[in-house]
Design a protein around this motif. Structure first.
Motif, PDB file in Angstrom:
ATOM      1  N   ALA A 182       0.837  -1.207   0.000  1.00  0.00           N
ATOM      2  CA  ALA A 182       0.000   0.000   0.000  1.00  0.00           C
ATOM      3  C   ALA A 182       0.867   1.251   0.000  1.00  0.00           C
ATOM      4  O   ALA A 182       0.377   2.355  -0.236  1.00  0.00           O
ATOM      5  CB  ALA A 182      -0.923   0.002   1.210  1.00  0.00           C
ATOM      6  N   HIS A 183       2.177   1.085   0.282  1.00  0.00           N
ATOM      7  CA  HIS A 183       3.082   2.247   0.368  1.00  0.00           C
ATOM      8  C   HIS A 183       4.191   2.028  -0.667  1.00  0.00           C
ATOM      9  O   HIS A 183       3.931   1.969  -1.858  1.00  0.00           O
ATOM     10  CB  HIS A 183       3.577   2.333   1.814  1.00  0.00           C
ATOM     11  N   LYS A 213     -16.694  -4.988  -5.449  1.00  0.00           N
ATOM     12  CA  LYS A 213     -16.787  -4.858  -3.990  1.00  0.00           C
ATOM     13  C   LYS A 213     -16.389  -6.154  -3.289  1.00  0.00           C
ATOM     14  O   LYS A 213     -16.079  -6.157  -2.098  1.00  0.00           O
ATOM     15  CB  LYS A 213     -18.227  -4.504  -3.583  1.00  0.00           C
ATOM     16  N   ARG A 218      -6.814  -4.142  -5.941  1.00  0.00           N
ATOM     17  CA  ARG A 218      -6.839  -2.716  -6.284  1.00  0.00           C
ATOM     18  C   ARG A 218      -5.920  -2.471  -7.459  1.00  0.00           C
ATOM     19  O   ARG A 218      -4.934  -3.199  -7.636  1.00  0.00           O
ATOM     20  CB  ARG A 218      -6.348  -1.876  -5.096  1.00  0.00           C
ATOM     21  N   LEU A 219      -6.194  -1.432  -8.193  1.00  0.00           N
ATOM     22  CA  LEU A 219      -5.308  -1.048  -9.285  1.00  0.00           C
ATOM     23  C   LEU A 219      -4.052  -0.466  -8.652  1.00  0.00           C
ATOM     24  O   LEU A 219      -4.099   0.604  -8.034  1.00  0.00           O
ATOM     25  CB  LEU A 219      -6.010   0.010 -10.129  1.00  0.00           C
ATOM     26  N   GLY A 221      -0.635   1.468  -8.060  1.00  0.00           N
ATOM     27  CA  GLY A 221      -0.128   2.701  -8.673  1.00  0.00           C
ATOM     28  C   GLY A 221      -1.231   3.710  -8.920  1.00  0.00           C
ATOM     29  O   GLY A 221      -1.011   4.721  -9.578  1.00  0.00           O
ATOM     30  N   PHE A 222      -2.412   3.421  -8.365  1.00  0.00           N
ATOM     31  CA  PHE A 222      -3.544   4.342  -8.500  1.00  0.00           C
ATOM     32  C   PHE A 222      -4.049   4.733  -7.124  1.00  0.00           C
ATOM     33  O   PHE A 222      -4.129   3.907  -6.235  1.00  0.00           O
ATOM     34  CB  PHE A 222      -4.688   3.654  -9.272  1.00  0.00           C
ATOM     35  N   ARG A 225      -3.806   9.069  -0.675  1.00  0.00           N
ATOM     36  CA  ARG A 225      -4.548   9.644   0.440  1.00  0.00           C
ATOM     37  C   ARG A 225      -4.663  11.166   0.327  1.00  0.00           C
ATOM     38  O   ARG A 225      -5.680  11.753   0.709  1.00  0.00           O
ATOM     39  CB  ARG A 225      -3.867   9.254   1.759  1.00  0.00           C
ATOM     40  N   TYR A 270     -16.085   4.920 -11.871  1.00  0.00           N
ATOM     41  CA  TYR A 270     -15.612   4.454 -10.568  1.00  0.00           C
ATOM     42  C   TYR A 270     -14.379   5.257 -10.132  1.00  0.00           C
ATOM     43  O   TYR A 270     -14.320   5.765  -9.016  1.00  0.00           O
ATOM     44  CB  TYR A 270     -15.259   2.961 -10.651  1.00  0.00           C
ATOM     45  N   ARG A 274     -14.190   8.686  -7.424  1.00  0.00           N
ATOM     46  CA  ARG A 274     -13.353   8.540  -6.218  1.00  0.00           C
ATOM     47  C   ARG A 274     -12.046   9.299  -6.319  1.00  0.00           C
ATOM     48  O   ARG A 274     -11.198   9.206  -5.447  1.00  0.00           O
ATOM     49  CB  ARG A 274     -13.076   7.051  -5.961  1.00  0.00           C
ATOM     50  N   ASN A 279      -0.423   7.430  -9.319  1.00  0.00           N
ATOM     51  CA  ASN A 279       0.508   8.025  -8.351  1.00  0.00           C
ATOM     52  C   ASN A 279       1.945   7.761  -8.799  1.00  0.00           C
ATOM     53  O   ASN A 279       2.174   7.156  -9.852  1.00  0.00           O
ATOM     54  CB  ASN A 279       0.223   7.502  -6.926  1.00  0.00           C
TER      55      ASN A 279
END
Ligand code: CMC
Length: 347
Positions: A182-183, A213, A218-219, A221-222, A225, A270, A274, A279
């Motif tokens: 996630a980081h 859901k 998760r995608l 690199g997208f 926060r 989607y 959001r 990133n």
């Protein structure tokens, strides 16, 4: 990178003389104690370089234990210079260990990016030519990752440092926090994702999974926060990626795939609703691949760049007049009070 490091550690862009002095000083800290090199021999050849890095950075605290009085600005500065000087060396040694190759000692005549490429790729058996565009690309990557306010790893360094722990132990805590997908681990995960997608016709399936859901996927690199628009670092990274691939005359199908994936996602409700944009990690993996850097080293390089920010934040915090230990409160939401049952009466 010298300008960037000086700016973060000393607060200003250096004059020419300050720049020369700063470079000389940092380069003087590149070597690590010979005893520390023995640590590397204790790891299995298949150890992840981040696992090695977290251990050996923490081990630096055993070599530089000083007297813990970091209210003295000169001692804080020395700790910072040591950290900036040694991170790339430890990172390159982690790579060499994971590849079973002899370590290559740092060179004082090279800048950070050149030296890092040299320590990673040079072999005693053949000459190693540094490509200026490739080195510049790595330098840009290191700068783009140098500091980014209170992300998880930087906050971790600050929380560890708030107890006045040894700065290298604090930086090791930052490395541990950075590791996850996630980081900092996202750059590695992006490439794995692109390789798994493989071809443009499989993009819709991947996007559908990211939107589901019931699927935790998760995608990679997208999203971010803080950024609710395109991460400005991602744009620079994409430009750098094109420049590098053109220069090296590489045609990487993963770049076309990444651009198409970006296009598809950014026209999907989607992601639009959001505010999920690419990133910094979305294109960095493709640059690393073109540089010949293996996937397991991506997050390690992120750590080398971010270590400048970590230690700058630690210096700022350790120099504060009033220091308070970090102590987040916790709201208990569990069961109400329960009677204590002695062990002998439990099933
Ligand atoms: N793919 C699909 N859906 C996503 C994604 C994504 N990458 N990121 C967020 N969402 C959705 C999420 O499911 C949620 O949907 P809903 O409102 O329907 O429940 C909504 O967007 C908000 O998500 P969040 O988890 O509250 O967002 P966050 O700010 O907590 O997470 C993030 C930020 C970066 C951890 C997250 O976007 C993510 O996991 N991204 C993929 C991993 C990644 O690229 N990490 C690198 C971050 S940048 C470099 C760094 O700082 O290290």
């Amino acid at each position: 990178m010298a300008d960037c490091a000086h700016l973060l550690l000393r607060g200003t862009l250096p004059t020419r003389k300050q720049r020369r002095d700063f470079q000389r000083e940092v380069r003087g800290h590149r070597l690590v104690h010979e005893h520390l090199i023995r640590f590397f021999q204790g790891f299995n050849h298949d150890a992840h370089p981040m696992a090695i890095l977290v251990s050996v950075v923490g081990a630096l605290s055993a070599f530089y234990n000083d007297d813990h009085d970091y209210r003295d600005p000169a001692k804080r500065d020395l700790a910072g210079m040591r950290c900036v000087g040694k991170m790339a060396t430890l990172a390159a040694y982690s790579y060499k260990t994971a590849h079973g190759q002899p370590i290559v000692y740092p060179r004082d005549d090279l800048n950070l990016a050149q030296n890092f490429m040299y320590m990673m790729f040079a072999l005693p058996t053949r000459p190693y030519d540094l490509d200026p565009v490739a080195c510049r690309c790595l330098e840009v990557i290191l700068m783009l990752h140098a500091d980014h306010e209170q992300n998880a790893s930087t906050s971790t360094v600050r929380i560890a440092g708030s107890s006045q722990a040894n700065p290298f132990a604090c930086v090791a805590a930052g490395v541990a926090s950075l590791w996850g997908p996630a980081h900092g681990g996202a750059n590695e995960a992006v490439l794995a994702m692109l390789e798994e997608i493989g071809t443009v016709d499989r993009i819709p399936k991947c996007v559908a999974r990211a939107k589901s859901k019931t699927d935790p996927f998760r995608l990679m690199g997208f999203g971010h926060r803080v950024y609710k628009q395109m991460d400005p670092r991602a744009r620079l990274m994409r430009d750098m990626c094109h420049k590098l691939l053109d220069h090296l005359k590489i045609k990487d199908p993963l770049l076309d795939l990444a651009m198409e994936l970006e296009k598809v996602a950014l026209s999907d409700d989607y992601f639009i609703s959001r505010k999920l944009y690419p990133n910094v990690d979305f294109y960095s993996g493709i640059c690393f691949r073109a540089l010949g850097i293996p996937r397991e080293m991506f997050t390690v390089i992120f750590a080398v760049g971010r270590s400048v920010g970590w230690i700058a934040q630690w210096i700022e915090m350790a120099g504060e007049e009033v220091s308070r230990i970090s102590r987040p409160r916790q709201m208990y939401e569990g069961a109400p009070e329960r009677p204590f049952v002695p062990l002998s009466e439990r099933r």
